[in-house]
Scaffold this active site. Structure first.
Site, PDB file in Angstrom:
ATOM      1  N   THR A 152       0.818  -1.209   0.000  1.00 39.00           N
ATOM      2  CA  THR A 152       0.000   0.000   0.000  1.00 39.00           C
ATOM      3  C   THR A 152       0.854   1.262   0.000  1.00 39.00           C
ATOM      4  O   THR A 152       1.989   1.247   0.502  1.00 39.00           O
ATOM      5  CB  THR A 152      -0.899   0.015   1.268  1.00 39.00           C
ATOM      6  OG1 THR A 152      -1.483   1.307   1.413  1.00 39.00           O
ATOM      7  CG2 THR A 152      -0.108  -0.268   2.528  1.00 39.00           C
ATOM      8  N   TYR A 176      -1.638  -0.113  10.486  1.00 38.71           N
ATOM      9  CA  TYR A 176      -1.955  -0.741   9.194  1.00 38.71           C
ATOM     10  C   TYR A 176      -0.769  -0.618   8.237  1.00 38.71           C
ATOM     11  O   TYR A 176      -0.287  -1.605   7.693  1.00 38.71           O
ATOM     12  CB  TYR A 176      -3.213  -0.096   8.579  1.00 38.71           C
ATOM     13  CG  TYR A 176      -3.415  -0.478   7.120  1.00 38.71           C
ATOM     14  CD1 TYR A 176      -3.782  -1.776   6.774  1.00 38.71           C
ATOM     15  CD2 TYR A 176      -3.199   0.449   6.089  1.00 38.71           C
ATOM     16  CE1 TYR A 176      -3.933  -2.135   5.444  1.00 38.71           C
ATOM     17  CE2 TYR A 176      -3.357   0.100   4.764  1.00 38.71           C
ATOM     18  CZ  TYR A 176      -3.725  -1.195   4.442  1.00 38.71           C
ATOM     19  OH  TYR A 176      -3.862  -1.559   3.122  1.00 38.71           O
TER      20      TYR A 176
END
Ligand SMILES: NC(=O)c1ccc[n+]([C@@H]2O[C@H](COP(=O)([O-])OP(=O)(O)OC[C@H]3O[C@@H](n4cnc5c(N)ncnc54)[C@H](O)[C@@H]3O)[C@@H](O)[C@H]2O)c1
Length: 359
Positions: A152, A176
């Site tokens: 990501t 995350y």
């Protein structure tokens, strides 16, 4: 909707493990077909995973899906290819690997909500890092040596320069994002020590849908802008824009929206590269064009013909003003070109899905 069945991808001849292409026997007169390898897809019942499974199948790959359905949807996967297995269960993963010869794994399964990771980080480290470690352990045991990993843009945190290149430093600002950095580090060591080659694809904002096949974005809770704007239209409850005092032309955050089918195709090119002997690497996947939140609101109003009710709230902690990918490396190395880069087309495909879902 442009098709990935056409053009040069259809004519690619896949080499497995650096060997010669495997061909099926001629089925009739002029017809022949390249038999492509089996791919194990984790998280294939989720949003991006299900679109990638669909594309893999259409391009002739064998596919088995591992998903525990904690955040995905049974209706996204054919029952016969779904294995309801949790990543943490290394032994059961081993039994899935024993079912057939898998050439590679595409690893989507993870928890994905930045805000939730700020409240319950242990969930993210256990599932995203622990789950990936269990999967890698099962792969080593089974002798499966190729992985494409869902990483990501959050690995870069608040980038110093935009568009962002892959050599920007890791600087995640959430559990995350850090869980994805940790998996990228695991992958480095699994290559060094076990020869397991991998490609990490660092996605920007996955969006859009393949409404024709009934697939689309159905996160619960939903945290992504385009479906949230549709929800505001459909329920009349205003969406919140988090901050309009950023140093951007209209004050709202700028993001790079990438159509989920373009993202899916990047995974297939990455698998092909690894199977042809390519080295481990990491690539950004974005279009290189940024749109502000207000521009997305306008595109949604334009496509739907309806006003989006919204309010402006305070900034969210850890939200960079601008996140746009420099995807030159992916374009040059893997020959990837987004087919659907225009925001309006992305929004339109997502709206088609939303209307089908509601009808
Ligand atoms: N959606 C985005 O914009 C975006 C952006 C960057 C990166 N990513 C990454 O892409 C991947 C897929 O994202 P998505 O939007 O499709 O998410 P999603 O929640 O729709 O799909 C994730 C799937 O993984 C499954 N899963 C989660 N934990 C599991 C476990 N322990 N065992 C088995 N299955 C498990 C869920 O049930 C779900 O089907 C994730 O790794 C995410 O971090 C997504």
């Amino acid at each position: 909707m442009p098709s990935y069945l056409g053009g040069h991808w259809r004519d690619r001849r896949l080499k497995t493990g650096g060997g010669t292409p495997r061909r099926a026997p001629r089925r009739s007169g002029l017809q022949s077909r390249v038999v492509k390898p089996n791919i194990l897809v984790t998280g294939g019942a989720g949003y991006i995973g299900s679109h990638t499974v669909r594309l893999l199948l259409r391009q002739g790959y064998g596919v088995t899906v591992v998903d525990n359905l904690s955040r995905g949807h049974r209706h996204n996967v054919d029952a016969e290819r779904l294995r309801m297995v949790d990543l943490a269960d290394t032994e059961r993963l081993g039994r899935v690997f024993a079912e057939r010869a898998f050439a590679a794994v595409i690893h989507f399964a993870a928890y994905i909500a930045v805000g939730e990771s700020m409240r319950v980080p242990e969930l993210y480290f256990a599932n995203n890092v622990g789950g990936s470690l269990s999967l890698l352990t099962a792969m080593v045991r089974a002798g499966v040596k190729h992985m494409v990993f869902s990483s990501t843009a959050a690995v870069y945190g608040m980038p110093a320069a935009v568009p962002i290149r892959e050599d920007s430093p890791y600087a995640p600002v959430s559990p995350y994002g850090d869980s994805k950095v940790m998996v990228e580090r695991l992958l480095h060591w699994f290559d060094e020590i076990h020869g397991l080659r991998s490609i990490s694809l660092r996605y920007f904002n996955a969006s859009g849908a393949d409404a024709e096949s009934g697939l689309g974005e159905e996160h619960e809770p939903e945290t992504h802008l385009i479906p949230l704007l549709f929800r505001a239209i459909l329920t009349g409850k205003p969406a919140t824009i988090f901050g309009d005092d950023y140093p951007t032309p209209d004050g709202t955050c700028i993001r790079d929206y990438i159509h989920v089918n373009d993202l899916a195709q990047a995974h297939i090119l990455a698998v092909e590269s690894l199977l042809a002997g390519g080295r481990s690497d990491a690539f950004n996947v974005g279009t290189g064009s940024g749109y502000s939140v207000r521009e997305v609101v306008s595109a949604v109003e334009d496509v739907t013909g309806k006003k989006v009710p919204y309010v402006v709230g305070p900034r969210r902690e850890g939200d960079p003003a601008e996140l746009v990918a420099d995807s030159t490396k992916l374009r040059h190395t893997l020959n990837w070109t987004p087919r659907d880069p225009a925001l309006r087309d992305i929004v339109s495909s997502a709206w088609n899905f939303e209307r089908k879902r509601g009808s």
